[in-house]
Design an enzyme around this catalytic site. Sequence first.
Site, short mmCIF file in Angstrom:
data_model
loop_
_atom_site.label_atom_id
_atom_site.label_comp_id
_atom_site.label_asym_id
_atom_site.label_seq_id
_atom_site.Cartn_x
_atom_site.Cartn_y
_atom_site.Cartn_z
N CYS A 95 4.74 -14.22 -10.89
CA CYS A 95 3.49 -13.58 -10.46
C CYS A 95 3.62 -12.93 -9.09
CB CYS A 95 2.38 -14.62 -10.45
SG CYS A 95 0.79 -14.01 -9.88
N ARG A 136 -0.10 -4.13 -7.09
CA ARG A 136 -1.32 -4.76 -6.56
C ARG A 136 -2.53 -4.01 -7.10
NH1 ARG A 136 -4.96 -7.79 -5.26
NH2 ARG A 136 -5.29 -8.74 -3.22
N CYS A 146 -0.98 -9.70 -8.09
CA CYS A 146 -1.67 -8.41 -8.18
C CYS A 146 -3.13 -8.56 -8.57
CB CYS A 146 -0.95 -7.47 -9.14
SG CYS A 146 -1.15 -7.89 -10.89
N CYS A 175 0.06 -7.00 -17.45
CA CYS A 175 0.69 -7.67 -16.31
C CYS A 175 1.94 -6.91 -15.89
CB CYS A 175 1.07 -9.10 -16.68
SG CYS A 175 2.01 -9.93 -15.36
N CYS A 228 -4.69 -9.70 -14.10
CA CYS A 228 -5.12 -10.57 -15.20
C CYS A 228 -6.53 -11.09 -14.97
CB CYS A 228 -4.14 -11.72 -15.40
SG CYS A 228 -3.87 -12.73 -13.92
N SER A 264 0.86 -1.18 0.00
CA SER A 264 0.00 0.00 0.00
C SER A 264 0.89 1.22 0.00
CB SER A 264 -0.90 0.02 1.23
OG SER A 264 -1.74 1.15 1.24
#
Length: 548
Positions: free
Chosen positions: A517, A302, A520, A494, A523, A54
């Site tokens: 990966c 994210r 997030c 992505c 996709c 964040s």
Amino acid sequence: MERESMEFDVVIVGAGPAGLGTACRLMQLAQENEKEISVCLVEKGSEVGAHILSGAVMDPRAMAELFPDWKERGAPLNVPVSEDQVLFMTSDKGAASIPLMLAPGFHNDGNYVISLGNVCRWLAEQAETMGVEVYPGFAASEILYHDDGSVKGIATGDMGIAADGSHRDSYMPGMELHAKYTVFAEGCRGHLGKQLIKKFELDKGCDPQHYGLGFKEIWDIEPAKHKEGLVVHTTGWPAAKGTASGSYLYHSDNNQIAIGYVVPLSYDNPHLSPFDEFQQWKQHPKIRHYLEGGTRISYGARALVKGGPKSRPKMSFPGGLLVGDDAGTLNFARIKGTHTALKSGTLAAETLYEALADGAEGKSDLNAYAKRFDTSWLNDELHKWRNFGAYLHKFGTFIGPALAFIDQGIFKGKLPITLSDPIPDYECLKPAAEMPKIDYPKPDGKISFDKLSSVFLSNTNHEEDQPCHLTLIDPEIPISRNLPLYDEPAQRYCPAGVYEIVEEESGPRFQINAQNCVHCKTCDIKDPSQNIVWVTPEGFGGPNYPNM
């Protein structure tokens, strides 16, 4: 091997602020009333905070309600905001300062620049001290149901399954965690929360949820350029026409800054690369000034929710609750979701404690949660800013903010209208042939970087010999539909280089580099065919953010 099971009063999925807030408040109520409550919290990250990302500037209101003595307890809210700046980037070199009176959402007096990962680690310590069983590294992969359809609990994922589905020597079946009530606090686009919304039709009558993709980097910068507590927000360049992207630059302590960029996933040009927009933004003189001579030490990405109350589903169902961004409680206009998630968790805890005290044994629909929510300051805050995202989405980069200012700056959110935003983000893409291609500059390796070197800084790791957790409903769609129509946008949206189009003699092939990966969920959200389904990988997999 059969799965073993354990029984609890409450099982919580996800160790973000919403899940931890739920756990802490439940135990407080139990202690205050001298009752015994068993609470288990599972977290898919290798440790609490490992998957937390964040900005973050935190409004301490909910924290002060939960722990009035948070300062004495040593909560890591150490950098009060000292100054706010809002800039409109007019070009790749120009910028104009926006008076704070024209940006009412960006007043941060009394707020703190934080690492949300570290705040969650601290909250987990408080929860464990009060008796909560916290299990990091265990991904909740399946919802369990009673015969009557109510939620019974969750099962954690099996460990030691090879990519071909066979059991390796290290195979261990998952554990079933049964509960009178189960709380889903997975964050934005929760894997299980999405299933619950569909099964119980919790979004009936709602707008679709809307999303943004947020990036973050942490930099060590030269001490002479550092100003502890300075908070800078920008909009404008380099956002594509009609895309109201925004960004932030927060000065924390120890000569560090956190920088980030948010791209709404309602964008229409399939050639757009959110990652490259972010890297390009860093080259603006107003941002580059801080970064030159510095060192990038962390990277992550994210998705975040931004639909507002009109997109928020019903948050209760037989046997459980959705809290935090599993339900969509982030205040996008303020770019703040920590205090809202934490408050939603404490309201959930009060509802659950009441139900347990009444002996409802998990059969209650927990409708009292909505009543608590609707009469709280959390609902008042979210209702006030309810139209902000729709203004930007429907009216664009210039008119949208102007309307938002009229709504908030003049009428204080009290206009008797609530805008609808009924087009889901994945339907916004236009055919690639109709949209201009975007020529992004190559990274210089000093200020801007490529995806793979960025993913390296996220400490992402997955067991290679395991089933791919990025599943395709129809393996043919990426090449047969998405490539000719949209130039397969997964290779650009992505932020971790997971998806590639590989040219071979037999023709193009869609390749998934699942090891990259960062979880997030972009996709799962933006794929125009809704063909990609994100599921939980083996426990401990994913990024390992140290202080994001």
